[in-house]
Enzyme design. Structure first.
Site: not given
Ligand SMILES: NC(=O)c1ccc[n+]([C@@H]2O[C@H](COP(=O)([O-])OP(=O)(O)OC[C@H]3O[C@@H](n4cnc5c(N)ncnc54)[C@H](O)[C@@H]3O)[C@@H](O)[C@H]2O)c1
Length: 365
Positions: A11, A105, A173
């Site tokens: 991700g 993540f 969320y």
């Molecule tokens: N991007 C933001 O704005 C933000 C802000 C605060 C927190 N976060 C947290 O950071 C983390 C990463 O965010 P991101 O922006 O890289 O999101 P993203 O969606 O790009 O990455 C998440 C990854 O997890 C994978 N995934 C989802 N469900 C899964 C499962 N059941 N098993 C295995 N893999 C799974 C997805 O395919 C993806 O590659 C997340 O937990 C998100 O909640 C993100």
């Protein structure tokens, strides 16, 4: 060198963190079900790290010039104990190193979707983390860095927001992230060997300066920055700004935008501290400490990259807040971490990624 398991490593934030950890000499095992990402991201990470592709035990592996596997990809789900066991065994018998730590993540992150699909959000984010913690116990791994969020704070009473602010998420969320934070606190309480970092990100944006990896969500982006780059590229007609009547100087919401490479480096520093110290549980905001309104971000992008970004106003979204800015002084004190990249870096690097990859990672290999 440690072997680090990275869930969701294909991700947006995970892929940039893979790059930073491999650059720091670690071996990385990624578990991702590609629900919101592409394995192409890992091919790009490998290319940036000069690793060569191969196969081992049916998994995609990338090796260094000395023939050591440095990056391994398991196409799996964090809710599957079989998939997780495979990942902890690093791809099957013959692999020697144990997983020392997990960077977690994987999860679902769209606030709006979480309102319509709370069951999916609780299943992936909370049950998925519980399964992961079970697997960590089975494999005697007790160090985890968790992706938490500023969404925990809901409508903050004071700005900038310290970690001691009330936890009162304004949407499902944020509720799932709060539940995982509590689960991690309970786990830490149950056994002194656990080492846990709960990192509360503000608004991660931008891309690696090479333009090779970046943010590529499936479908219509729910975050501002990928929308801006898609509009600038002519892929979408305009950015929708949710709310022009917030109690802020220009009426649009104010956010703390943080370059994804600063965030990735924060993970490496948190990991180093967890592995070296007796701190059992770290809870840290990761943000720049500076707020920029949505309009300011659009105008900065136009100015820095010299391209127009059309926008129109829409009503406020449920679950959004007027202003969210981090007090990251604890991260500075405990990790020696602070952001090094500016809004200009964010706009330039994010645009370089989109220009080189109009359709993100699609149709590339
Ligand atoms: N991007 C933001 O704005 C933000 C802000 C605060 C927190 N976060 C947290 O950071 C983390 C990463 O965010 P991101 O922006 O890289 O999101 P993203 O969606 O790009 O990455 C998440 C990854 O997890 C994978 N995934 C989802 N469900 C899964 C499962 N059941 N098993 C295995 N893999 C799974 C997805 O395919 C993806 O590659 C997340 O937990 C998100 O909640 C993100």
């Amino acid at each position: 060198m440690a072997t680090v398991l990275i869930t969701g490593g294909a991700g947006f934030i995970g892929s940039h963190t893979c790059l930073v950890l491999i650059g720091a000499g670690h071996r990385v095992v990624v578990v991702d079900n590609l629900q919101n990402s592409s394995v192409e991201a890992l091919h790009r990470v490998a290319e940036l790290c000069n690793l060569s592709p191969g196969q081992a035990s049916g998994h995609q592996v990338w090796t260094s010039a000395t023939g050591e596997s440095q990056l391994i990809f398991i196409n799996g789900d964090i809710r599957s104990s079989e998939d997780l066991d495979q990942a902890f065994r690093c791809g099957g018998p013959g692999e020697s190193s144990e997983v020392t730590a997990v960077l977690h993540f994987a999860g679902l992150k769209a606030v709006g979707d979480s309102i319509h699909q709370p069951l999916s959000y609780w299943h992936v984010n909370v049950e998925g983390t519980r399964c992961l913690l079970e697997a960590m116990r089975r494999h005697a791994c007790r160090t985890i860095v968790f992706s938490s969020t500023a969404a925990l704070y809901g409508f903050p009473k004071a700005l900038p927001i310290p970690e001691s602010s009330c936890i009162q998420p304004a949407n499902p969320y944020g509720q799932t992230k709060a539940a995982v934070e509590q689960l991690l606190a309970d786990v830490a309480q149950s056994e002194p060997r656990w080492r846990i970092a709960r990192l509360r990100y503000f608004n991660p944006v931008g891309a690696h300066p090479s333009g090779c990896i970046g943010e590529d969500p499936n479908g219509v982006p729910s975050n501002l920055f990928p929308l801006i780059t898609q509009v600038a590229m002519g892929i979408r007609p305009h950015v929708q700004i949710f709310g022009s009547d917030w109690p802020t100087p220009d009426g649009t919401g104010i956010r703390d935008f943080i370059h994804v490479m600063d965030l990735a480096e924060g993970h490496r520093q948190a990991l180093d501290v967890l592995l070296a110290s007796d701190e059992q549980i770290l809870t840290l905001n990761l943000g720049s400490g500076h707020g920029h309104s949505v309009l300011e971000m659009i105008q900065a992008f136009e100015r820095i990259n010299g391209c127009p970004v059309a926008y129109e106003f829409a009503p406020r979204r449920p679950g959004d807040v007027a202003e969210s800015v981090a007090d990251s002084s604890a991260a500075k004190q405990l990790l020696g971490w602070s952001t090094r990249r500016s809004l200009e870096d964010i706009c330039r690097d994010g645009w370089a990624w989109r220009q080189r990859n109009r359709n993100g990672y699609r149709n590339r290999r």
